[in-house]
Design an enzyme around this catalytic site. Structure first.
Site, short mmCIF file in Angstrom:
data_model
loop_
_atom_site.label_atom_id
_atom_site.label_comp_id
_atom_site.label_asym_id
_atom_site.label_seq_id
_atom_site.Cartn_x
_atom_site.Cartn_y
_atom_site.Cartn_z
CG HIS A 58 -1.96 -0.88 1.44
ND1 HIS A 58 -2.06 -1.71 2.43
CD2 HIS A 58 -2.78 -1.33 0.53
CE1 HIS A 58 -3.21 -2.61 2.60
NE2 HIS A 58 -3.58 -2.49 1.01
CE LYS A 62 -10.70 -7.30 1.97
NZ LYS A 62 -9.49 -6.15 1.85
NE ARG A 120 -2.68 -7.43 -4.31
CZ ARG A 120 -3.60 -7.95 -3.24
NH1 ARG A 120 -3.08 -8.09 -2.17
NH2 ARG A 120 -4.86 -8.00 -3.49
CB SER A 124 -4.52 -6.28 5.08
OG SER A 124 -4.00 -4.90 4.31
#
Ligand code: PNS
Length: 167
Positions: free
Chosen positions: A17, A41, A91, A129
């Site tokens: 990040h 999440k 990514r 994360s």
């Protein structure tokens, strides 16, 4: 003045990040990192306040970067920052599919909102994360994964989690 918004759940912020934020800060006059809810999440490791505090410490070296939080729709948040562009990191191809859909939804809500994508630095393509949270739960070394300023925060929280689980 050109303004970028780097949105995310940042639970916690990773070096991947930070790499995107730093590169964005070189392109735009001002960068707002916005800590948000991701409804997929459901059990975050950190509260929004804790995440904002960790992001603030991680970006303190970049003078044109500020940190905010918002609990509503990203496209609505962007309306309050006229002309701002969303910047997101990609990514892999799997990120693209999700981000492409998000881009279309955001445009439906706020048609003038543009999204730009920066490809992840090769050394961070594996990093997320969730990988950090998993590593932390096993007491693994987090250096090279997250900013040094927040390693203790994650270790402390992981220790609390382990003691609650009776491990
Ligand atoms: O770091 P993440 O979890 O991939 O970031 C995703 C995030 C928080 C940017 C995304 O879930 C989001 O925009 N949340 C705010 C609510 C919203 O606008 N959702 C998109 C329309 S349904």
């Amino acid at each position: 003045m050109s303004i970028a918004i780097c949105p995310g759940s940042f639970d916690p912020i990773t070096l991947g990040h930070l790499n995107i934020i730093r590169r964005t800060s070189r392109i735009f006059d001002r960068v707002i990192v916005c800590v948000m809810f991701n409804s997929t999440k459901t059990s975050p490791m950190f509260t929004v306040e804790e995440r904002v505090d960790m992001v603030r410490r991680a970006v303190s070296r970049y003078p044109n970067v500020t940190v905010d939080s918002y609990s509503g729709l990203l496209a609505e948040y962007a309306k309050a920052h006229e002309g701002a562009v969303l910047v997101k990191g990609l990514r892999a191809a799997s990120d693209f599919e999700y981000e492409f859909q998000m881009n279309l939804i955001n445009k439906k809500i706020n048609p003038s909102l543009e999204t730009m994508f920066l490809t992840s630095d090769g050394k961070y393509t594996f990093l997320s994360s969730s990988v950090v949270r998993e590593m932390a739960q096993y007491g693994a070394d987090l250096s090279g994964l997250v900013p040094n300023e927040i390693i203790e925060d994650i270790e402390r929280k992981a220790k609390q989690w382990r003691s609650h689980d009776g491990k």
